[in-house]
Write a protein that holds these residues in place. Structure first.
Motif, short mmCIF file in Angstrom:
data_model
loop_
_atom_site.label_atom_id
_atom_site.label_comp_id
_atom_site.label_asym_id
_atom_site.label_seq_id
_atom_site.Cartn_x
_atom_site.Cartn_y
_atom_site.Cartn_z
N LYS A 42 0.83 -1.20 0.00
CA LYS A 42 0.00 0.00 0.00
C LYS A 42 0.88 1.26 0.00
CE LYS A 42 -3.31 2.99 0.93
NZ LYS A 42 -4.16 3.52 -0.12
N ALA A 43 1.96 1.21 0.77
CA ALA A 43 2.83 2.39 0.93
C ALA A 43 3.47 2.83 -0.38
CB ALA A 43 3.90 2.11 1.98
N ILE A 44 3.62 1.91 -1.35
CA ILE A 44 4.24 2.34 -2.61
C ILE A 44 3.21 2.46 -3.73
CG2 ILE A 44 6.54 1.44 -2.08
CD1 ILE A 44 5.41 -0.66 -4.46
N GLY A 45 1.93 2.48 -3.35
CA GLY A 45 0.92 2.79 -4.35
C GLY A 45 0.20 1.61 -4.98
N VAL A 46 0.38 0.40 -4.42
CA VAL A 46 -0.40 -0.74 -4.92
C VAL A 46 -1.87 -0.54 -4.50
CG1 VAL A 46 -0.78 -3.24 -4.65
CG2 VAL A 46 1.53 -2.35 -4.97
N THR A 47 -2.79 -0.75 -5.44
CA THR A 47 -4.20 -0.48 -5.16
C THR A 47 -5.02 -1.75 -4.95
OG1 THR A 47 -4.58 -0.42 -7.54
CG2 THR A 47 -4.26 1.71 -6.42
N GLU A 48 -4.49 -2.89 -5.44
CA GLU A 48 -5.23 -4.14 -5.28
C GLU A 48 -4.29 -5.30 -4.98
OE1 GLU A 48 -8.29 -7.12 -7.68
OE2 GLU A 48 -7.94 -5.12 -8.47
N VAL A 49 -4.64 -6.07 -3.95
CA VAL A 49 -3.85 -7.25 -3.59
C VAL A 49 -4.71 -8.49 -3.81
CG1 VAL A 49 -2.68 -8.47 -1.70
CG2 VAL A 49 -2.46 -6.00 -1.90
N VAL A 50 -4.18 -9.44 -4.56
CA VAL A 50 -4.87 -10.71 -4.79
C VAL A 50 -4.17 -11.79 -3.96
CG1 VAL A 50 -5.60 -12.40 -6.53
CG2 VAL A 50 -5.36 -9.98 -7.17
N LEU A 51 -4.95 -12.54 -3.18
CA LEU A 51 -4.38 -13.62 -2.37
C LEU A 51 -4.60 -14.94 -3.10
CD1 LEU A 51 -5.84 -12.54 1.10
CD2 LEU A 51 -3.68 -11.83 0.06
N ALA A 52 -3.51 -15.61 -3.46
CA ALA A 52 -3.61 -16.92 -4.09
C ALA A 52 -3.67 -17.96 -2.98
CB ALA A 52 -2.40 -17.17 -4.99
N ILE A 53 -4.79 -18.67 -2.90
CA ILE A 53 -5.07 -19.44 -1.69
C ILE A 53 -5.76 -20.74 -2.05
CG2 ILE A 53 -7.33 -18.30 -1.41
CD1 ILE A 53 -6.70 -18.02 1.54
N ASN A 54 -5.51 -21.79 -1.26
CA ASN A 54 -6.25 -23.04 -1.53
C ASN A 54 -6.91 -23.57 -0.26
OD1 ASN A 54 -4.22 -24.30 -0.08
ND2 ASN A 54 -3.15 -25.09 -1.87
N TYR A 55 -7.07 -22.68 0.73
CA TYR A 55 -7.47 -23.18 2.04
C TYR A 55 -8.14 -22.05 2.82
CZ TYR A 55 -6.28 -24.54 6.94
OH TYR A 55 -6.29 -24.82 8.28
N GLN A 56 -9.37 -22.26 3.24
CA GLN A 56 -10.10 -21.30 4.09
C GLN A 56 -10.14 -19.86 3.55
OE1 GLN A 56 -8.24 -21.80 8.02
NE2 GLN A 56 -9.98 -22.99 8.65
#
Length: 361
Positions: A42-56
């Motif tokens: 967030k601090a360097i200007g990322v606007t969207e985070v995608v979590l690659a997940i296979n559990y819960q």
């Protein structure tokens, strides 16, 4: 800019803590591991985070909703139905990562803790004009890892050598990448490894560059490394914003205490200790090289070293915990109990000593 965090599997190496929450939500230095990364992005200007997940994924998303609002960043999930290795999840999240801007995107391994020099990485990536950048870190024993062989001056990666028996270099992949969208065309949607299949191919085309990570780095996916990572993190905090660390006659070395925790008289705390919100540390307690998570009570004259005490647990009077003892959530250890490397599953009551490292079911 967007970022993908590889969250992956069940966190078996950090059990019993991961029996209560998915590994990225386990507290590290008083906040969930993954939050350290999301805040840096967030601090360097990322606007969207995608979590690659296979559990819960529901647990993760419900938990992160409040941080979405607080940080003003969009957090979504891309869920695998089968384990896809370290590259497959990137292909699976393709539609979430491409926005038509042509901007590169970050990929991070969720177990990694560092100073996250992401702004420097963006500048490095723009400067070399290649297709992908990877962060590397120097290690003392390169034979345990896959080594990145690179040109010192330009950072251009020549090749990767898996667990070399003769010295070829001391830099290893640090699990932080910045990739052009064109890299997505190189990854098939199947179980595949970015380190062994995708990066070597880009390197043979002279389009892969490595930046040496300044500051500390640790993969905190297992207890011993978690404790070492805490020491490094607190040392880094001392240099960057020492006001966050506790000072006074109770404290030795670097100690992080949540403002809502209560500490009794005559305690000696440190070095390398994190005490979470709502903890009560009674008088005469000695703590060193340990993490005390939210809502824990440690009773009088107890000694805890090289250990992790899970959420809402209680440790009795005159107890002694050492040698990588890990208490899961809501464990109650009796008065005068000794634990030498005991790993205790959640919601247990322990009345007798654990004399050698073992798992207590």
């Amino acid at each position: 800019m967007k970022a993908l965090i590889l969250v992956g599997g069940f966190g078996t190496r950090l059990r019993p803590l991961t029996l209560s929450v998915p590994k990225p939500l386990v507290d590290f230095a008083n906040k969930p591991m993954i939050l350290h990364q999301i805040e840096a992005l967030k601090a360097i200007g990322v606007t969207e985070v995608v979590l690659a997940i296979n559990y819960q994924p529901e647990v993760m998303l419900n938990f992160l909703k409040e941080f979405e609002k607080k940080l003003g960043i969009k957090i979504t999930c891309s869920q695998e139905t089968e384990p896809l290795g370290t590259a497959g999840p990137i292909a699976l999240a393709r539609d979430k990562l491409i926005d038509g801007s042509g901007e590169p995107f970050f990929v991070l391994n969720s177990d990694v803790i560092s100073e996250y020099p992401l702004k420097e990485m963006v500048n490095f990536h723009k400067g070399h004009g290649g297709e992908a950048s990877i962060m590397v870190t120097k290690v003392d024993e390169p034979s345990k890892y896959g080594v990145v062989v690179m040109e010192e001056t330009t950072g251009k990666v020549k090749k990767f050598v898996e667990k070399p028996q003769i010295f070829v270099g001391n830099k290893i992949n640090a699990g932080i990448y910045l990739l052009n969208p064109s890299v997505l065309n190189r990854i098939e949607l199947r179980p595949t490894s970015i380190e062994k299949e995708v990066f070597p191919k880009i390197a043979t085309e002279n389009k892969l560059y490595a930046m040496v990570l300044p500051g500390f780095w640790m993969d905190i996916g297992q207890p011993k490394d978690y404790i070492t990572g805490l020491r490094m993190y607190l040392e880094s905090l001392r240099k960057k914003s020492s006001a966050k660390l506790s000072t006074g006659s109770h404290f030795v070395g670097n100690v992080l205490v949540d403002e809502s925790a209560v500490i009794g008289d005559g305690c000696l705390i440190g070095p390398d200790v994190a005490i979470g919100p709502g903890c009560i540390i009674e008088s005469g307690v000695r703590l060193s090289r340990c993490t005390i998570m939210r809502g824990v009570r440690i009773k009088k004259h107890t000694c805890v070293s090289n250990s992790i005490i899970g959420w809402h647990s209680t440790v009795g009077k005159w107890a002694r915990l050492e040698n990588m003892t890990i208490l899961g959530e809501d464990v109650h250890l009796g008065d005068e109990v000794y634990s030498n490397g005991g790993v205790v599953l959640p919601h247990k009551e322990i009345k007798s000593s654990i004399l050698k490292p073992e798992i207590v079911m």
